[in-house]
Scaffold this motif. Structure first.
Motif, PDB file in Angstrom:
ATOM      1  N   ASN A  87       0.821  -1.211   0.000  1.00 34.04           N
ATOM      2  CA  ASN A  87       0.000   0.000   0.000  1.00 34.04           C
ATOM      3  C   ASN A  87       0.854   1.261   0.000  1.00 34.04           C
ATOM      4  OD1 ASN A  87      -2.673  -0.852  -0.171  1.00 34.04           O
ATOM      5  ND2 ASN A  87      -2.815  -1.252   2.022  1.00 34.04           N
ATOM      6  N   ARG A  88       1.906   1.268   0.823  1.00 33.11           N
ATOM      7  CA  ARG A  88       2.760   2.459   0.892  1.00 33.11           C
ATOM      8  C   ARG A  88       3.541   2.645  -0.410  1.00 33.11           C
ATOM      9  NH1 ARG A  88       3.781   0.713   6.328  1.00 33.11           N
ATOM     10  NH2 ARG A  88       5.860  -0.020   5.744  1.00 33.11           N
ATOM     11  N   LEU A  89       3.952   1.537  -1.024  1.00 34.80           N
ATOM     12  CA  LEU A  89       4.647   1.629  -2.301  1.00 34.80           C
ATOM     13  C   LEU A  89       3.711   2.177  -3.374  1.00 34.80           C
ATOM     14  CD1 LEU A  89       7.158   0.993  -4.066  1.00 34.80           C
ATOM     15  CD2 LEU A  89       6.205  -1.303  -4.415  1.00 34.80           C
ATOM     16  N   ALA A  90       2.475   1.717  -3.381  1.00 34.16           N
ATOM     17  CA  ALA A  90       1.515   2.126  -4.407  1.00 34.16           C
ATOM     18  C   ALA A  90       1.031   3.552  -4.201  1.00 34.16           C
ATOM     19  CB  ALA A  90       0.328   1.164  -4.419  1.00 34.16           C
ATOM     20  N   LEU A  91       0.753   3.936  -2.952  1.00 32.73           N
ATOM     21  CA  LEU A  91       0.072   5.204  -2.670  1.00 32.73           C
ATOM     22  C   LEU A  91       0.986   6.290  -2.127  1.00 32.73           C
ATOM     23  CD1 LEU A  91      -3.047   3.628  -0.905  1.00 32.73           C
ATOM     24  CD2 LEU A  91      -2.784   4.184  -3.327  1.00 32.73           C
ATOM     25  N   GLY A  92       2.189   5.906  -1.701  1.00 28.92           N
ATOM     26  CA  GLY A  92       3.083   6.850  -1.036  1.00 28.92           C
ATOM     27  C   GLY A  92       3.089   6.574   0.452  1.00 28.92           C
ATOM     28  N   LYS A  93       4.262   6.616   1.057  1.00 28.64           N
ATOM     29  CA  LYS A  93       4.394   6.195   2.461  1.00 28.64           C
ATOM     30  C   LYS A  93       3.610   7.073   3.429  1.00 28.64           C
ATOM     31  CE  LYS A  93       8.814   8.628   3.204  1.00 28.64           C
ATOM     32  NZ  LYS A  93       8.349   9.551   4.239  1.00 28.64           N
ATOM     33  N   ASP A  94       3.290   8.312   3.028  1.00 31.82           N
ATOM     34  CA  ASP A  94       2.566   9.211   3.917  1.00 31.82           C
ATOM     35  C   ASP A  94       1.097   9.375   3.521  1.00 31.82           C
ATOM     36  OD1 ASP A  94       4.880   9.800   5.466  1.00 31.82           O
ATOM     37  OD2 ASP A  94       5.544  11.219   3.932  1.00 31.82           O
ATOM     38  N   SER A  95       0.620   8.565   2.594  1.00 35.66           N
ATOM     39  CA  SER A  95      -0.775   8.686   2.156  1.00 35.66           C
ATOM     40  C   SER A  95      -1.729   8.399   3.305  1.00 35.66           C
ATOM     41  CB  SER A  95      -1.048   7.707   1.014  1.00 35.66           C
ATOM     42  OG  SER A  95      -2.429   7.670   0.708  1.00 35.66           O
ATOM     43  N   ILE A  96      -2.760   9.241   3.436  1.00 41.62           N
ATOM     44  CA  ILE A  96      -3.735   8.995   4.499  1.00 41.62           C
ATOM     45  C   ILE A  96      -4.613   7.780   4.179  1.00 41.62           C
ATOM     46  CG2 ILE A  96      -3.770  11.380   5.286  1.00 41.62           C
ATOM     47  CD1 ILE A  96      -6.385  11.790   3.821  1.00 41.62           C
ATOM     48  N   PHE A  97      -4.536   7.280   2.953  1.00 41.37           N
ATOM     49  CA  PHE A  97      -5.242   6.048   2.604  1.00 41.37           C
ATOM     50  C   PHE A  97      -4.474   4.812   3.060  1.00 41.37           C
ATOM     51  CE2 PHE A  97      -7.457   8.951  -0.148  1.00 41.37           C
ATOM     52  CZ  PHE A  97      -8.712   8.389  -0.341  1.00 41.37           C
ATOM     53  N   ALA A  98      -3.223   4.978   3.474  1.00 39.10           N
ATOM     54  CA  ALA A  98      -2.396   3.839   3.872  1.00 39.10           C
ATOM     55  C   ALA A  98      -2.147   3.804   5.376  1.00 39.10           C
ATOM     56  CB  ALA A  98      -1.057   3.884   3.129  1.00 39.10           C
ATOM     57  N   MET A  99      -2.844   4.641   6.133  1.00 36.63           N
ATOM     58  CA  MET A  99      -2.612   4.717   7.575  1.00 36.63           C
ATOM     59  C   MET A  99      -3.361   3.628   8.327  1.00 36.63           C
ATOM     60  SD  MET A  99      -2.537   8.784   8.469  1.00 36.63           S
ATOM     61  CE  MET A  99      -1.176   9.810   7.894  1.00 36.63           C
ATOM     62  N   ASP A 100      -2.774   3.174   9.435  1.00 35.75           N
ATOM     63  CA  ASP A 100      -3.358   2.128  10.263  1.00 35.75           C
ATOM     64  C   ASP A 100      -4.254   2.754  11.326  1.00 35.75           C
ATOM     65  OD1 ASP A 100      -2.824  -0.982  10.917  1.00 35.75           O
ATOM     66  OD2 ASP A 100      -3.170   0.122  12.769  1.00 35.75           O
ATOM     67  N   GLU A 101      -5.286   2.017  11.742  1.00 35.65           N
ATOM     68  CA  GLU A 101      -6.238   2.597  12.698  1.00 35.65           C
ATOM     69  C   GLU A 101      -5.645   2.825  14.086  1.00 35.65           C
ATOM     70  OE1 GLU A 101      -7.885   0.960  15.363  1.00 35.65           O
ATOM     71  OE2 GLU A 101      -7.401  -1.146  15.041  1.00 35.65           O
ATOM     72  N   ILE A 102      -4.578   2.110  14.439  1.00 29.69           N
ATOM     73  CA  ILE A 102      -3.961   2.360  15.742  1.00 29.69           C
ATOM     74  C   ILE A 102      -2.691   3.200  15.610  1.00 29.69           C
ATOM     75  CG2 ILE A 102      -4.897   0.263  16.760  1.00 29.69           C
ATOM     76  CD1 ILE A 102      -2.106  -0.973  16.581  1.00 29.69           C
ATOM     77  N   GLY A 103      -2.349   3.608  14.389  1.00 31.17           N
ATOM     78  CA  GLY A 103      -1.148   4.411  14.198  1.00 31.17           C
ATOM     79  C   GLY A 103       0.107   3.555  14.176  1.00 31.17           C
ATOM     80  N   SER A 104       1.246   4.226  14.181  1.00 29.98           N
ATOM     81  CA  SER A 104       2.527   3.523  14.133  1.00 29.98           C
ATOM     82  C   SER A 104       3.018   3.173  15.531  1.00 29.98           C
ATOM     83  CB  SER A 104       3.571   4.406  13.441  1.00 29.98           C
ATOM     84  OG  SER A 104       3.880   5.538  14.251  1.00 29.98           O
ATOM     85  N   THR A 105       3.959   2.248  15.595  1.00 28.70           N
ATOM     86  CA  THR A 105       4.547   1.875  16.884  1.00 28.70           C
ATOM     87  C   THR A 105       5.212   3.087  17.531  1.00 28.70           C
ATOM     88  OG1 THR A 105       4.924  -0.387  16.116  1.00 28.70           O
ATOM     89  CG2 THR A 105       6.201   0.346  18.021  1.00 28.70           C
ATOM     90  N   GLU A 106       5.884   3.909  16.724  1.00 35.90           N
ATOM     91  CA  GLU A 106       6.571   5.104  17.259  1.00 35.90           C
ATOM     92  C   GLU A 106       5.570   6.080  17.869  1.00 35.90           C
ATOM     93  OE1 GLU A 106       8.920   2.908  14.483  1.00 35.90           O
ATOM     94  OE2 GLU A 106       6.951   3.875  14.176  1.00 35.90           O
ATOM     95  N   GLN A 107       4.432   6.259  17.218  1.00 37.90           N
ATOM     96  CA  GLN A 107       3.418   7.161  17.756  1.00 37.90           C
ATOM     97  C   GLN A 107       2.834   6.634  19.054  1.00 37.90           C
ATOM     98  OE1 GLN A 107       0.933   7.207  14.285  1.00 37.90           O
ATOM     99  NE2 GLN A 107       1.856   9.069  13.439  1.00 37.90           N
ATOM    100  N   LEU A 108       2.668   5.323  19.143  1.00 41.10           N
ATOM    101  CA  LEU A 108       2.130   4.729  20.367  1.00 41.10           C
ATOM    102  C   LEU A 108       3.121   4.835  21.520  1.00 41.10           C
ATOM    103  CD1 LEU A 108       0.416   1.573  18.848  1.00 41.10           C
ATOM    104  CD2 LEU A 108      -0.737   3.428  20.074  1.00 41.10           C
ATOM    105  N   VAL A 109       4.403   4.628  21.231  1.00 42.01           N
ATOM    106  CA  VAL A 109       5.424   4.753  22.274  1.00 42.01           C
ATOM    107  C   VAL A 109       5.421   6.160  22.864  1.00 42.01           C
ATOM    108  CG1 VAL A 109       7.916   4.793  22.712  1.00 42.01           C
ATOM    109  CG2 VAL A 109       6.909   2.915  21.394  1.00 42.01           C
ATOM    110  N   ALA A 110       5.239   7.159  21.997  1.00 40.42           N
ATOM    111  CA  ALA A 110       5.285   8.557  22.442  1.00 40.42           C
ATOM    112  C   ALA A 110       3.957   9.052  23.004  1.00 40.42           C
ATOM    113  CB  ALA A 110       5.703   9.448  21.270  1.00 40.42           C
TER     114      ALA A 110
END
Length: 446
Positions: free
Chosen positions: A180-203
């Motif tokens: 998905n990130r390769l197809a849409l771009g790594k920062d596409s809001i269509f490729a985001m996970d519902e719980i966010g990234s591990t880094e965001q959760l840690v912080a």
């Protein structure tokens, strides 16, 4: 001779027996809250899906934590055990938080399921009591001195981090996310996970969850999808009684247009420690112009890889025994038809060639009438097994609302019957022959 057959009975027979699927009522409250009610005397339970709708963002982690923490306690019921006990006393009702993504939307909310037919509850107002409990959770969350209970917050944060760690070591999830990130771009809001990234959760901090809840409460679009034995009028009145004091919002939010395929024509391979090679292919699909084209594309996908007699499964599994399965699905939100399989490294190139060949043949209209008839018949039959389930009815209504496509509901029960072979060949022209290919390679053998 004038018929004395009661008009209301005729309408009942048509709506409940002949055409039982997509009859529903829509109402917009004065504060902007949208209500979608499917009412039927056949139902003994009421389900309510109360959702807050916003765009995916870096706040997904905080929003996800916030909605879960609403279920950990409110002022009247300060622990999750007390909330669950209050629900259990209503003939075993259930209430809990949910979170998901739909296209570029992040949806968080609370759902409940309660026995609501008075014949089975000895006249107890179970639904009214559960809706009151839901309103307590929204109006009076357990936020003290500007924070959620710290113990509850840390427990929820740990739970979300564990989910993220499981996701980050799951080969299927990794391959899917990277494609998905390769197809849409790594920062596409269509490729985001519902719980966010591990880094965001840690912080993630307690105050961020509080701010996220306040933002949801005050600004997010609100939509309630309901199935019930109550009349639409009675259900709307009950919702107004409990939720009219929520802030006024604009609930007209829709899934965005399919994003640009930034990775069109690209291929990427990554090494891994897994014991199989995961192959994923995404073919861009031009936006359908009407519901007929949407349904024709569903049949096309079913022919390519939608079931165990489809082309991908037949060529990769049945004929060559290279994988346990090979399938495809179509995602109209992102505008892609996606195929995937898992094979031994030695079969990677053969599997890729077969997948490309089958997609290219379908895109160019090289589909046999026999293959079309089998795929259409299987899709109709498998769909008939689930079409009357309440969760599927609500999912379809929700999709029609979020995509602003009320035509999806037309002729819902026989949606695919009128789609012809020629319709599928025409729809196949929407598939672009610029695939994005991603391979997660298995570990090297010693």
């Amino acid at each position: 001779m004038k018929s004395h057959f009661p008009i209301f009975l005729a309408k009942y027979i048509y709506s409940v027996i002949i055409n039982p699927i997509m009859e529903h009522s829509k109402h917009v409250m004065d504060n902007g809250t949208e209500l979608y009610v499917v009412s039927s005397p056949r139902y003994s339970n009421t389900t309510i899906n109360f959702g807050f709708y916003a765009r995916n963002s870096s706040q997904n982690s905080a929003r996800r934590a916030a909605i879960s923490l609403l279920g950990e306690g409110c002022k009247k019921y300060p622990t999750s055990q007390q909330i669950n006990l209050a629900a259990e006393q209503e003939y075993g009702a259930a209430i809990g938080a949910f979170s998901t993504t739909h296209g570029d939307l992040h949806i968080n909310g609370i759902s409940l399921n309660v026995l609501s037919n008075y014949k089975f509850t000895d006249g107890r107002k179970t639904l009214e009591n559960m809706v009151s409990l839901l309103s307590e959770m929204l109006y009076y969350p357990l936020i003290l001195s500007g924070k959620f209970n710290e113990t509850y917050f840390q427990t929820e944060k740990t739970s979300l981090l564990n989910q993220a760690k499981s996701r980050d070591i799951d080969k299927n999830a990794i391959a899917s996310n990277r494609l998905n990130r390769l197809a849409l771009g790594k920062d596409s809001i269509f490729a985001m996970d519902e719980i966010g990234s591990t880094e965001q959760l840690v912080a993630l901090e307690n105050m961020q969850a509080v701010w996220a809840f306040q933002d949801m409460y005050e600004r997010d679009a609100r939509k309630l999808f309901i199935t019930t034995n109550y009349s639409p009028e009675d259900m709307i009145a009950l919702m107004k009684l409990n939720f009219s004091n929520l802030p006024k919002v604009d609930s007209a939010i829709f899934i965005g247009e399919p994003p640009e395929k930034k990775g069109a024509g690209m291929m990427l391979e990554d090494k891994s420690s897994f014991d199989q090679t995961m192959i994923g292919m995404a073919f861009p699909v031009l936006k359908p112009q009407n519901v007929k084209e949407i349904r024709a594309l569903y049949i096309l996908n079913h022919h390519i890889g939608g079931y165990s007699n489809a082309r991908l499964f037949t060529e990769i599994r049945t004929k060559r025994d290279m994988a346990y399965g090979a399938y495809s699905h179509i995602d109209f939100d992102t505008g892609m038809i996606i195929g995937n399989t898992s094979v031994d490294e030695k079969n990677k190139d053969t599997a890729k060639r077969i997948m490309l060949d089958e997609f290219f043949k379908a895109a160019s209209g090289r589909i046999t009438k026999k293959g079309f008839k089998e795929a259409k018949a299987h899709l109709i039959n498998s769909r008939a097994m689930n079409i009357h389930k309440k969760n599927n009815i609500i999912a379809t209504i929700k999709t029609s609302v979020l995509k602003n496509l009320p035509e999806i509901l037309e002729n819902y029960e026989n949606a695919f019957d009128s789609i012809s072979y020629e319709d599928v060949l025409e729809a196949a022209k929407h598939v672009q022959e610029t695939p994005i290919i991603y391979c997660l390679l298995q570990k090297e053998k010693k």
